[in-house]
Design a protein around this motif. Structure first.
Motif, PDB file in Angstrom:
ATOM      1  N   TYR A  51      -6.273   4.048   2.240  1.00  0.00           N
ATOM      2  CA  TYR A  51      -5.868   2.661   2.473  1.00  0.00           C
ATOM      3  C   TYR A  51      -6.895   1.957   3.362  1.00  0.00           C
ATOM      4  CZ  TYR A  51      -3.470  -1.318   4.565  1.00  0.00           C
ATOM      5  OH  TYR A  51      -3.167  -2.576   5.023  1.00  0.00           O
ATOM      6  N   PHE A  52      -7.288   2.619   4.453  1.00  0.00           N
ATOM      7  CA  PHE A  52      -8.243   1.996   5.365  1.00  0.00           C
ATOM      8  C   PHE A  52      -9.663   1.973   4.785  1.00  0.00           C
ATOM      9  CE2 PHE A  52      -4.846   2.976   8.482  1.00  0.00           C
ATOM     10  CZ  PHE A  52      -4.639   1.671   8.908  1.00  0.00           C
ATOM     11  N   LYS A  53      -9.956   2.926   3.922  1.00  0.00           N
ATOM     12  CA  LYS A  53     -11.245   2.875   3.210  1.00  0.00           C
ATOM     13  C   LYS A  53     -11.321   1.629   2.336  1.00  0.00           C
ATOM     14  CE  LYS A  53     -12.769   7.674   2.554  1.00  0.00           C
ATOM     15  NZ  LYS A  53     -12.906   8.758   1.546  1.00  0.00           N
ATOM     16  N   ASN A  54     -10.184   1.283   1.722  1.00  0.00           N
ATOM     17  CA  ASN A  54     -10.150   0.190   0.745  1.00  0.00           C
ATOM     18  C   ASN A  54      -9.966  -1.192   1.366  1.00  0.00           C
ATOM     19  OD1 ASN A  54     -10.433   2.102  -1.265  1.00  0.00           O
ATOM     20  ND2 ASN A  54      -8.221   2.279  -1.644  1.00  0.00           N
ATOM     21  N   VAL A  55      -9.648  -1.214   2.656  1.00  0.00           N
ATOM     22  CA  VAL A  55      -9.502  -2.510   3.326  1.00  0.00           C
ATOM     23  C   VAL A  55     -10.827  -3.267   3.243  1.00  0.00           C
ATOM     24  CG1 VAL A  55      -9.228  -3.596   5.594  1.00  0.00           C
ATOM     25  CG2 VAL A  55      -7.641  -1.820   4.878  1.00  0.00           C
ATOM     26  N   LYS A  56     -10.771  -4.547   2.934  1.00  0.00           N
ATOM     27  CA  LYS A  56     -11.997  -5.327   2.726  1.00  0.00           C
ATOM     28  C   LYS A  56     -12.811  -5.522   4.003  1.00  0.00           C
ATOM     29  CE  LYS A  56     -10.400  -7.816  -1.368  1.00  0.00           C
ATOM     30  NZ  LYS A  56     -10.059  -9.138  -1.963  1.00  0.00           N
ATOM     31  N   PHE A  85     -10.574  10.234  17.796  1.00  0.00           N
ATOM     32  CA  PHE A  85      -9.929   9.862  16.539  1.00  0.00           C
ATOM     33  C   PHE A  85     -10.595   8.625  15.938  1.00  0.00           C
ATOM     34  CE2 PHE A  85      -6.868   6.909  14.607  1.00  0.00           C
ATOM     35  CZ  PHE A  85      -6.629   7.590  13.424  1.00  0.00           C
ATOM     36  N   SER A  86     -10.854   7.621  16.767  1.00  0.00           N
ATOM     37  CA  SER A  86     -11.463   6.383  16.265  1.00  0.00           C
ATOM     38  C   SER A  86     -12.826   6.652  15.640  1.00  0.00           C
ATOM     39  CB  SER A  86     -11.595   5.367  17.402  1.00  0.00           C
ATOM     40  OG  SER A  86     -10.321   5.017  17.927  1.00  0.00           O
ATOM     41  N   ASN A  87     -13.609   7.499  16.302  1.00  0.00           N
ATOM     42  CA  ASN A  87     -14.936   7.837  15.764  1.00  0.00           C
ATOM     43  C   ASN A  87     -14.837   8.615  14.457  1.00  0.00           C
ATOM     44  OD1 ASN A  87     -16.235   6.568  17.902  1.00  0.00           O
ATOM     45  ND2 ASN A  87     -16.429   8.435  19.118  1.00  0.00           N
ATOM     46  N   LYS A  88     -13.915   9.564  14.403  1.00  0.00           N
ATOM     47  CA  LYS A  88     -13.736  10.363  13.175  1.00  0.00           C
ATOM     48  C   LYS A  88     -13.257   9.476  12.026  1.00  0.00           C
ATOM     49  CE  LYS A  88     -12.265  14.479  15.810  1.00  0.00           C
ATOM     50  NZ  LYS A  88     -13.369  15.412  15.664  1.00  0.00           N
ATOM     51  N   LEU A  89     -12.288   8.601  12.324  1.00  0.00           N
ATOM     52  CA  LEU A  89     -11.762   7.721  11.281  1.00  0.00           C
ATOM     53  C   LEU A  89     -12.857   6.782  10.778  1.00  0.00           C
ATOM     54  CD1 LEU A  89      -9.324   6.720   9.638  1.00  0.00           C
ATOM     55  CD2 LEU A  89      -8.862   5.091  11.488  1.00  0.00           C
ATOM     56  N   GLY A  90     -13.665   6.259  11.695  1.00  0.00           N
ATOM     57  CA  GLY A  90     -14.760   5.370  11.304  1.00  0.00           C
ATOM     58  C   GLY A  90     -15.730   6.043  10.361  1.00  0.00           C
ATOM     59  N   ALA A  93     -13.754   6.680   6.944  1.00  0.00           N
ATOM     60  CA  ALA A  93     -13.358   5.461   6.223  1.00  0.00           C
ATOM     61  C   ALA A  93     -14.545   4.537   5.975  1.00  0.00           C
ATOM     62  CB  ALA A  93     -12.285   4.716   7.009  1.00  0.00           C
ATOM     63  N   HIS A  94     -15.706   4.920   6.543  1.00  0.00           N
ATOM     64  CA  HIS A  94     -16.931   4.113   6.421  1.00  0.00           C
ATOM     65  C   HIS A  94     -16.715   2.701   6.960  1.00  0.00           C
ATOM     66  CE1 HIS A  94     -18.159   7.486   4.005  1.00  0.00           C
ATOM     67  NE2 HIS A  94     -17.236   7.232   3.104  1.00  0.00           N
ATOM     68  N   LYS A  95     -16.096   2.652   8.134  1.00  0.00           N
ATOM     69  CA  LYS A  95     -15.829   1.386   8.802  1.00  0.00           C
ATOM     70  C   LYS A  95     -16.255   1.480  10.262  1.00  0.00           C
ATOM     71  CE  LYS A  95     -13.248  -0.271   5.316  1.00  0.00           C
ATOM     72  NZ  LYS A  95     -13.574  -1.480   4.549  1.00  0.00           N
ATOM     73  N   TYR A 261      -6.130  14.726   9.740  1.00  0.00           N
ATOM     74  CA  TYR A 261      -5.517  15.514   8.659  1.00  0.00           C
ATOM     75  C   TYR A 261      -4.322  14.764   8.075  1.00  0.00           C
ATOM     76  CZ  TYR A 261      -3.044  19.223   6.220  1.00  0.00           C
ATOM     77  OH  TYR A 261      -2.383  19.953   5.260  1.00  0.00           O
ATOM     78  N   GLN A 262      -3.471  14.224   8.939  1.00  0.00           N
ATOM     79  CA  GLN A 262      -2.289  13.520   8.443  1.00  0.00           C
ATOM     80  C   GLN A 262      -2.655  12.194   7.792  1.00  0.00           C
ATOM     81  OE1 GLN A 262       0.402  15.217  12.058  1.00  0.00           O
ATOM     82  NE2 GLN A 262       1.385  13.622  10.881  1.00  0.00           N
ATOM     83  N   PHE A 263      -3.689  11.533   8.284  1.00  0.00           N
ATOM     84  CA  PHE A 263      -4.161  10.313   7.632  1.00  0.00           C
ATOM     85  C   PHE A 263      -4.650  10.618   6.216  1.00  0.00           C
ATOM     86  CE2 PHE A 263      -3.529   7.914  11.324  1.00  0.00           C
ATOM     87  CZ  PHE A 263      -3.933   6.601  11.148  1.00  0.00           C
ATOM     88  N   LYS A 264      -5.200  11.795   6.021  1.00  0.00           N
ATOM     89  CA  LYS A 264      -5.694  12.201   4.697  1.00  0.00           C
ATOM     90  C   LYS A 264      -4.563  12.601   3.762  1.00  0.00           C
ATOM     91  CE  LYS A 264     -10.283  14.117   5.760  1.00  0.00           C
ATOM     92  NZ  LYS A 264     -11.053  15.380   5.843  1.00  0.00           N
ATOM     93  N   HIS A 265      -3.513  13.214   4.313  1.00  0.00           N
ATOM     94  CA  HIS A 265      -2.517  13.853   3.458  1.00  0.00           C
ATOM     95  C   HIS A 265      -1.149  13.171   3.422  1.00  0.00           C
ATOM     96  CE1 HIS A 265      -5.494  17.088   4.087  1.00  0.00           C
ATOM     97  NE2 HIS A 265      -5.174  17.413   2.864  1.00  0.00           N
ATOM     98  N   GLN A 266      -0.951  12.147   4.234  1.00  0.00           N
ATOM     99  CA  GLN A 266       0.302  11.411   4.166  1.00  0.00           C
ATOM    100  C   GLN A 266       0.068  10.075   3.486  1.00  0.00           C
ATOM    101  OE1 GLN A 266       2.141  13.046   8.355  1.00  0.00           O
ATOM    102  NE2 GLN A 266       2.946  11.125   7.569  1.00  0.00           N
TER     103      GLN A 266
END
Length: 272
Positions: A51-56, A85-90, A93-95, A261-266
């Motif tokens: 979802y966050f990957k696809n955010v414009k 977490f913020s760094n890993k998500l970035g 998600a390429h954001k 992990y939960q962001f990936k699998h939920q």
């Protein structure tokens, strides 16, 4: 003989009641986690990460509010859970993730609720895509200071009720201000060693507490409850700092990895 039978029945009823009070929350917790997975699989299947990957937008905002676990006590400021977490998500998600750590050492759920209701975080909440909340540990620590086990049992239900109302009020205001934000809540974990005399009591009481966190999350449009008890428990005491309460660097790393992990699998709930 009649008196003996009556007493025996009374003892059995008390025993059954106590067993239900202690062990039913474990069953509730298991069922709620299972329900979360099943429910998400019947909705439109898009994981939180996708979802966050696809955010414009090229930039996402992450707000974290709560206690010293949010603040990052036990590790260097750049190694806390929010930063990691913020760094890993970035990266995944390429954001670009802009994060704001508003953790306050020692804060209780009542105190955090007062701050949220006062409007202190309103502007930050409105612009956030992800809002992480961790609170409640200090409620228990303050209540347990200098009291015996019986007193802990006697006050626990009231303590839990107050916490649940505070968390409900906090998340309700967050949702009202920003219904599109993903709210991330953290389970309470047991930092005690099995050798500690309070270990068994904590293990019995924490599921009752965590059940309410899941119940609050279940009523939110978009939420995740991070299973911190999977990475900090009697088998992972190496993830605690020297104070025996807060995570250390490896603990915050483990929590942030569990979040990813939960962001990936939920799967994210999609509003109708």
């Amino acid at each position: 003989m009649k008196i003996f039978k009556t007493l025996l029945c009374l003892v059995l009823l008390i025993g059954i009641g106590t067993a239900v009070w202690i062990y039913y929350p474990h069953y509730q917790l298991y069922q709620m986690k299972k329900h979360t997975v099943k429910a998400s699989q019947t909705d439109q299947k898009i994981s939180y990460l996708n979802y966050f990957k696809n955010v414009k937008a090229d930039t996402l905002h992450h707000l974290a509010i709560g206690d010293s676990v949010i603040r990052g006590v036990g590790a260097d400021q750049t190694d806390n859970m929010v930063t990691q977490f913020s760094n890993k998500l970035g990266e995944q998600a390429h954001k670009k993730i802009v994060f704001d750590n508003q953790g306050v050492n020692g804060i209780t759920s009542s105190e955090l609720n007062q701050l949220v209701q006062s409007g202190k975080f309103d502007n930050l909440i409105k612009q956030a895509d992800i809002i992480t909340i961790n609170v409640g540990g200090n409620d228990i620590i303050h209540a347990a200071k200098g009291v015996d086990l019986q007193s802990v049992f006697q006050t626990y239900d009231q303590l839990q009720t107050t916490f649940t109302k505070n968390l409900t009020d906090i998340t309700s205001r967050v949702t009202k201000l920003n219904p599109n934000a993903t709210i991330v809540l953290l389970e309470l974990y047991n930092p005690l060693s099995p050798k500690n005399q309070m270990y068994s009591l904590a293990n019995q009481l924490l599921p009752k507490w965590n059940v309410h966190i899941y119940e609050v999350a279940d009523h939110l449009p978009s939420s995740i409850v991070v299973e911190t008890s999977k990475v900090i428990n009697e088998n992972h005491l190496q993830n605690l700092s020297s104070d025996g309460v807060h995570p250390n660097l490896s603990g915050y790393t483990a929590i942030s990895e569990q979040m990813i992990y939960q962001f990936k699998h939920q799967y994210r709930k999609i509003s109708a």
